[in-house]
Design an enzyme around this catalytic site. Structure first.
Site, short mmCIF file in Angstrom:
data_model
loop_
_atom_site.label_atom_id
_atom_site.label_comp_id
_atom_site.label_asym_id
_atom_site.label_seq_id
_atom_site.Cartn_x
_atom_site.Cartn_y
_atom_site.Cartn_z
N LYS A 12 70.28 54.34 104.57
CA LYS A 12 70.61 55.64 103.55
C LYS A 12 69.87 56.99 104.37
O LYS A 12 70.41 57.66 103.63
CB LYS A 12 69.49 54.94 102.39
CG LYS A 12 70.22 53.79 101.85
CD LYS A 12 69.36 53.02 100.20
CE LYS A 12 69.82 52.48 99.67
NZ LYS A 12 69.00 51.71 98.27
N ASP B 30 71.92 55.21 93.52
CA ASP B 30 70.33 55.15 92.96
C ASP B 30 69.45 55.64 91.55
O ASP B 30 68.54 54.44 91.54
CB ASP B 30 69.62 54.63 94.46
CG ASP B 30 70.04 53.57 95.32
OD1 ASP B 30 70.48 52.38 94.60
OD2 ASP B 30 69.46 53.71 96.52
N GLY C 45 56.61 50.62 99.27
CA GLY C 45 57.07 51.05 99.33
C GLY C 45 57.42 52.50 100.18
O GLY C 45 57.36 53.14 99.02
N LYS D 93 54.94 58.30 106.42
CA LYS D 93 56.24 57.20 105.84
C LYS D 93 55.73 57.97 104.40
O LYS D 93 56.90 58.62 103.36
CB LYS D 93 56.79 56.42 105.84
CG LYS D 93 57.36 56.46 107.39
CD LYS D 93 58.04 54.84 107.25
CE LYS D 93 59.02 55.21 108.93
NZ LYS D 93 59.89 53.97 109.04
N TYR E 267 66.83 41.38 93.66
CA TYR E 267 67.29 40.30 92.56
C TYR E 267 67.63 38.96 93.19
O TYR E 267 68.01 38.39 92.76
CB TYR E 267 68.10 41.05 92.29
CG TYR E 267 69.12 41.34 92.95
CD1 TYR E 267 70.53 40.59 93.57
CD2 TYR E 267 69.63 43.13 93.57
CE1 TYR E 267 71.09 41.07 94.61
CE2 TYR E 267 70.36 43.47 94.51
CZ TYR E 267 71.68 42.62 95.14
OH TYR E 267 72.83 42.66 95.39
#
Length: 496
Positions: A298, A334, A360, A388, A455
């Site tokens: 991404k 998203d 994350g 990050k 999922y």
């Protein structure tokens, strides 16, 4: 023009097992391959009767271990079995094997003559289990010894670039005059897009097929119901999802259902790529019009975009690319998907009274952070690599912290809504462990709302643990749906 056939590979231990599979999948297939090398030894004595019992065109195959099969008894025994399968030919050719698979280095004139005399076509095959076969057109031409054979090449690609080369080399072949496929998960596009490879057939297997699934086979119902295989032709527009390892995705089901409902000649396929550059090269060769971009591409896709929306620039991640005359345009759906999903999940119009923990710091986390900001929430980014986390947090005015027991105090302050954005838990089984649960060190109080963007499985380890404590939980399927609907609009120009 006749489209590629769907051939079910039968690997049962008994003929009865194989016949049961034929009945289960008969509607979805055109022919079958009897893999005699998987049969029990006593069962092998009765293979001659199988074509009549099957009621479908059958390939007789006894694959050696060296070629990816199970047969170990030697060439003399294999020759005898092949002869048994071809012997006593019936005048009604439907009762005979329609095809027999003989490797390119296996030459028994009596068998070849018998096959020709009985109307059984020879599939002359070459298998490479370690690497791709170079110069496919020349290799295929070499295997056409008499001119009546159907040459077959099956090889194991090392990366997506090897698969791309296969599409390049088969694009100018005469349709239906050969069989070509790439094995393994990387080779799935060659099975779905067999028509674009000009292949005579594509192989499918039952999901439970022992020893075959690792070769990248797809089951016949998925091939038909999810990918509409029988509708794919040279004019089909191709879209897809790319990422790595891309072990499981429901995106094809959503997008292909949309094309079907709108009567569009389009197909959406998974394209496993270790780098975004490999995916873009594949797109150039195969003619992919648009990609959903997932972990880990991404952010790495950004330098390859000629245009990107302000949202993409603000988030710093892109999950949707669309081909234009000038190059690739980038979008991020998203954020829109998670905004709608979160409002539904939490049951409030915004997050102004919520403190949110974002777990994350990858591309998905960037989209989530943007959405939380738009919904007026306060958040803290937790990640193992703290630099990050800080980068994302600074972009949106959020807090940041390491992902570990040392941050429990801060996690307790930002636990109204916990959004898990890492790939941990994807495909994982219970119980929760340090390897599959990014918050293994946190004891849920039961008041948290936990949203996991994963999922598969439907209930991830972190969700199971949170639900057991009384938390409200959800997986990421709703986010997937909402962002996919927006992608569909970007890809096709029409509402889902």
């Amino acid at each position: 023009m006749e489209r590629p056939k769907i051939c079910l590979c039968l690997t049962g231990k008994t003929l009865a097992e194989d016949l049961e599979l034929i009945e289960e999948y008969r509607y979805w297939i055109d022919m079958v391959e009897l893999r005699v090398d998987y049969l029990d030894r006593d069962e092998r004595l009765h293979i001659r009767k199988f074509p009549q019992m099957a009621g479908l065109p059958c390939i007789l195959t006894i694959r050696r271990k060296i070629d990816g099969g199970q047969f170990l008894e030697g060439e003399a025994s294999r020759t005898m079995l092949l002869a048994r399968g071809l012997a006593f030919a019936e005048q009604d050719i439907r009762k005979n094997f329609a095809y027999v698979d003989l490797e390119e280095d296996f030459h028994v004139p009596s068998l070849q003559d018998a096959a020709l005399a009985f109307g059984t076509r020879i599939i002359r095959s070459a298998h490479s289990m370690e690497e791709p076969i170079k110069d496919i057109p020349a290799r295929l031409a070499k295997m056409r010894i008499t001119g009546f054979e159907i040459p077959k090449i099956a090889c194991m690609p090392r990366n997506l670039t090897d698969v791309t080369r296969m599409f390049q080399q088969t694009s100018s072949l005469t349709p239906g005059q050969q069989i070509v496929c790439a094995m393994g998960p990387l080779g799935l596009p060659t099975r779905i897009l067999a028509d674009k490879m000009n292949s005579f057939l594509t192989f499918v297997s039952p999901p439970q097929a022992e020893g075959i699934c690792q070769l990248g086979h797809i089951d016949p119902i998925t091939l038909n119901k999810v990918y509409d295989f029988r509708s794919i032709d040279k004019n089909t527009e191709i879209f897809g999802i790319t990422g790595f390892p891309l072990k499981a995705t429901d995106s094809p089901s959503i997008h292909n259902a949309g094309y079907r409902n709108h009567g569009m000649n389009a197909a959406y396929i998974p394209v496993r790529a270790e780098t975004i550059e490999e995916a873009l090269e594949f797109a150039d060769v195969v003619g992919v019009k648009g990609f959903s971009v997932t972990i880990p591409h991404k952010e790495s896709v950004l330098p390859h975009l000629v245009e990107q929306t302000g949202q993409v620039r603000e988030i710093g991640a892109c999950n949707t690319i669309v081909r234009t005359e000038n190059g690739w345009n980038g979008y991020n759906t998203d954020a829109e998907g998670i905004m709608v999903a979160l409002k539904e999940f939490v049951g409030i119009k915004d997050l102004s009274h919520c403190r949110v923990a974002i777990i994350g710091a990858g591309g998905a986390a960037r989209g989530v952070a943007y959405a939380v900001k738009q919904l007026r929430g306060k958040a803290c980014i937790f990640n193992r690599t703290v630099t990050k986390a800080k980068r994302i947090a600074d972009s949106f005015g959020f807090k940041w912290a390491t992902l570990g027991p040392e941050s429990l105090g801060l996690l307790d302050k930002y636990c109204d809504v916990i959004i898990q954005t890492t790939s941990k838990g994807m495909g994982a089984s219970l119980p929760a462990t340090e390897e599959n649960d990014p918050l293994y060190f946190y004891d849920f109080k039961g008041t948290e709302s936990v949203y996991d963007i994963v999922y598969h499985p439907e209930v991830t380890p972190i969700m199971h643990r949170a639900a057991a404590a009384g938390c409200k939980v959800s997986n990421g399927y709703s986010m997937l749906q909402y962002q996919a609907y927006r992608q569909f609009k970007y890809f096709t120009g029409v509402d889902y």
